[in-house]
Design a protein around this motif. Sequence first.
Motif, mmCIF file in Angstrom:
data_model
loop_
_atom_site.group_PDB
_atom_site.id
_atom_site.type_symbol
_atom_site.label_atom_id
_atom_site.label_comp_id
_atom_site.label_asym_id
_atom_site.label_seq_id
_atom_site.Cartn_x
_atom_site.Cartn_y
_atom_site.Cartn_z
ATOM 1 N N ASP A 1 0.271 -1.483 0.190
ATOM 2 C CA ASP A 1 0.180 -0.674 -0.488
ATOM 3 C C ASP A 1 0.774 1.048 0.020
ATOM 4 N N ARG B 1 -6.382 -1.143 -4.537
ATOM 5 C CA ARG B 1 -7.426 -0.338 -3.166
ATOM 6 C C ARG B 1 -8.719 -0.261 -3.982
ATOM 7 N N SER C 1 -12.513 1.730 1.922
ATOM 8 C CA SER C 1 -12.005 0.802 1.131
ATOM 9 C C SER C 1 -11.701 0.042 1.285
ATOM 10 N N GLN D 1 -8.414 -3.522 -0.045
ATOM 11 C CA GLN D 1 -7.386 -4.270 -0.472
ATOM 12 C C GLN D 1 -7.573 -5.255 -1.275
#
Length: 961
Positions: free
Chosen positions: A403, A711, A774, A776
Motif C-alpha cells: 500500500d 485499493r 476502502s 485492498q
Amino acid sequence: MTLIQEIDYGTPASKAEKTVRLVIDGNTIEVPEGTSVMRASTEAGIQVPKLCATDMVDAFGSCRLCLVEIEGRNGTPASCTTPVSEGMVVHTQTGRLKDIRRGVMELYISDHPLDCLTCAANGDCELQDMAGAVGLRDVRYGYEGDNHVKARQNGEANPRYMAKDESNPYFTYDPSKCIVCSRCVRACEEVQGTFALTIEGRGFESRVSPGMHESFMNSECVSCGACVQACPTATLQEKSVIEIGQPEHSVVTTCAYCGVGCSFKAEMRGEEVVRMVPWKDGKANRGHSCVKGRFAWGYATHQDRITSPMVRDKITDPWREVSWDEAFAHVAKEFRRIQYQFGKGAIGGITSSRCTNEETFLVQKLVRAGFGNNNVDTCARVCHSPTGYGLGKAFGTSAGTQDFDSVEHTDVVIVIGANPTDGHPVFASRLKKRLRAGAKLIVIDPRRIDLVRSAHVEASHHMPLKPGTNVAVLTALAHVIVTEGLFDEAFIRERCDWSEFEDWASFVADPAHSPEATEVYTGVPAEELRGAARLYARGGNGAIYYGLGVTEHSQGSTTVMAIANLAMATGNIGRPGVGVNPLRGQNNVQGACDMGSFPHELPGYRHISGTEVRDVFEKLWGVELNPEPGLRIPNMLDAAVDGTFRGIYIQGEDILQSDPDTKHVKAGLEAMECVVVHDLFLNETANYAHVFLPGSTFLEKDGTFTNAERRINRVRKVMSPKNGLADWEVTLHLAQAMGLNWSYAHPSEIMDEIAATTPSFASVTYQLLEEKGSVQWPCNEAKPDGTPVMHLDGFVRGKGKFIRTEYVATDERTGPRFPLLLTTGRILSQYNVGAQTRRTENVAWHGEDRLEIHPHDAEQRGIHQDDWVKLASRSGETALRATITERVAPGVVYTTFHHPGTQANVITTDFTDWATNCPEYKVTAVQVSPSNGPTIWQQDYEAQAAQSRRIAKEDALEPAE
C-alpha cells in the motif's frame, strides 16, 4: 444531504504505542505519548481556539490563541506545541486566558478587512469563528494607523498594501487578508514538498510570498491546493467559491485521473460542483491532492461534451443525432450483420481504464457472452500488460505488493522508468517527505527527472541509462549483489526455489553482466551502478517503484521479472517498507485488468482455457464460452486491414491518439464497417467512427475504481448524467438490444456478480466499502478486511521464481538517418491523451507538446529555444516547438503525447514487448531538424478531423406567416 465536516485536531496524531493519562478541564483522558495538549483536548471534545494550528502540518505555535494553563507550570504555554505528560492537569478556560485571547484577536482584526458579509469565505472563515469563540466585541486600536488593508492611506498610496494576485486560474491570493499564520507555507513544505512559498519581511512587514516576490503563476507553485486548503481566511480562495458561493452539501468520491486513487469530497450546491476537497480519511492520499484532482474537473460541464447518441453511414458524412433506442438498435443490427457475413470473431471490444470496475466487467461480459468470442482488450495492453505477465510469473499475482503507506517505512527507494512528481504527484509528495526524513533514493531514468534534485531532496545515485537498456542495468545490479555476497540467503531458501536461484545467480555472475562490461552500451558508469547496488542491498528496507519507462519496451516483461529478481534476492518482499510497486497510469487500469479485460483471461487473471473457471461463468451467465483466447488490440487492427475484423465497441479509449504507429491504427479503423465509440467527447478515434455513444463522467455515476495499490474505492454519483445514462447503463442497454437477458438496477448488483465469480473479490460488497471506506484485494474469507501488503508469509504461486533475464537489444536502432533516440512521457498538468485536462484551465501550464533536446544536439542542428522542429522516424513525421534543456542526455530527445495536434505517436513504431505486445513507446530512432511549422501530414490530419466532427443540424423552422 449535508456538508461533511471533518474534525481538525490541530496537530498530527502520535504513532506511539505507550499511552499517558491527564486531566483537561476536569476530564480524565488517555492518549498516546507525544500527543499535543491541543489534540488531546479535541479528542475529548474540548475545543481550544486556534489559528496557526492544523493537523495536516506540524505544530508551529505562532498565533498565541491556543494558550492553556497547566498546574505546576508557570506561564501560559501553547497547547499545540506542548506534549502531554502523565498526570498533567490542564485548564483551557480561565479569566486570564480569555483576556489574552481577546487581546490577541484584537490585534489580528485591527489589520484585517471588515468585509465579512461580502467575503467569499463568509461562513467558512476560521478567523471569523475564532473571533466569536473568544468573545471579541470591540477593537480598541482603530484602523487608521499603519495597515495592509487599504490601498490608499491619508490620500496617498499605501506602500504596505499589495493588490490581489489572480494569476493562478484556480485560486486567488489576497495579501490584505493574510494573518501570517504560515499554514500555507508549512503545507507547501511538509505536505506537498515543493517549498514554493515563504514569509518575506519581518515584524509588521511580514507577508506570504510565492518565491522571490513572484506571482503564483510565475513561481514554483504546482497548484496542488494544499495552501488553499490550509488557509484559515480568504487570503487563498478558490475562484469557484468566489463565483458560486459556499457549498451546502458534499459527497465522498474518488478522483478519475491517475492510478493513485485519491479520495475527495465533492462539495456541491444542488447539482453544481463548487470545489473538490481532498478527504482526510482517504487511505491513498491522506488528505492531499494535485492540480488535476483538486481543480481540473471542469471538463464535466465543458461545451464540447456530446450528450446525444449519433450515427452516420460513412466517416465522411456529418453526424446525425438519434435517440438512445435508435442507436442501440443500429449497433445491434450492424454487429449481427457483420458476424453473419464475416463470422463470429469479426467483432470485438475495448474496455476503458477510465471507467469503473462494474462498467469494464460488463463490457468484457458483453464480448464473451454476447459476441461469442474473446476479442476484448484494454489500454493496459499499451501500458502495464508486462506488469501482469512479469509479476504473475515471479510472484503468482499480477499487481503491486504494497500500500502507499508502506513508503513511510522504507529506507532505500529505487525509482525506475517513472516520474512520480508529474505522473503520480500525490504519491511523490509522500515519497519526498520520507526522503527528507532520511531515506535514500536511486533514480534509473534517461532524463534528469525532478526527484534527482529538488528542494531538500537529492538522489544518492542517478543512472541516466541509454533508452532500451533497462534489462542490462538491472542484471548488472544483480551481478554486484550476487558476486559481492549481498543477497539474503535465509529469505531465498525459505521463500524461493533455491535451485532456480542458483541457476539465476550463475547467470548474473557472468562477467559479461558486470557493470564494467555493460557500461559500454548502457552508458551508466560502473562505479555509480556498483554504489547503487550496494545501497539497495545493504540499506535496510528497499522498495522499487516503476512506471511505463519499464513496461513500454520490447523487453518490458523481462524488465519486470528482473525487478522481481532483485527484490527476492535481497529479501525485500512481504513486509511494510519494501516491495515491487508499479505506478499505474490511469485511475482504473488495475481494475480493468482485474475485471478480465484481456483476451486470454477471465476476471481474476484466470486463463480462459480453464474448464473449471469457464464453468463458473457459464452457469451464471447461461451461455457457453469460447475457450480460445481472442485478439489483442494490435491483432484486431491487423485483422481489420486483412479484412477479417469488421466491427468494434470502444469504451472510453482513444486508440488513434494513444496507441503507437498512428498510420497503422488509422488504416485499421478505416477498414472497419462499424466502429462504435463510447466517450465524453468526439475524440480522435471518433474521426473514424460510425456510431458515437455519449459517456458519463465520474461525477455522474456510482461504482468503484481500483488503484495502483489494489485499493477498491467507491465512486459516488453527485449529479445527474448529462447524457441521461451512466456508462454501465449504456452497455446494459446495448447488451439487451443484442438479445441478452441482462437486468441490473444498480452497480452494487454488478459488484455482487464480480464477488460471486472472482476469488480475490469474494468478500467485496458496497456495504463493506461503506463500513471500511476502502479495501485492498485479495478480500475474501481468508482476508475479510483486505490485504495491504502481499506475500507476507509466502508467495501466491508458492515459491518465488527467479528467472534469467538475458538482455536483447531492441530492433529499433539509431543510424546516420535517425541518430537520436526519442522517449515519451507525461507532464504534471496534463493527463493521458489530454481529452479531459485540455478542456480545463490546466492548459495555462501546458498548452502544447514540446520536444526536449540537449543543448549540444540543438547547436549541431541550428535549433534555438522555441523554434519549430521536425521530428521524423521510419514511421512518420510531425512538427512541434523545441525546449532546449539538460534534463535529457545528448543523443536523447523527449516529448509528451497530450495534444492531438502533435500526434506524437505517428513517430512511434510497431515494435512491441515479446510477451504481451505492449508497444515500445520509449525507444524510437529519430532525426530532428529545423522546421517552419506543422507538417503536411499534420495539416491533412487537422482537415480530416474537422470534416469528421461535423454534426448535421435540424432544419430551421419556417417563420410563421
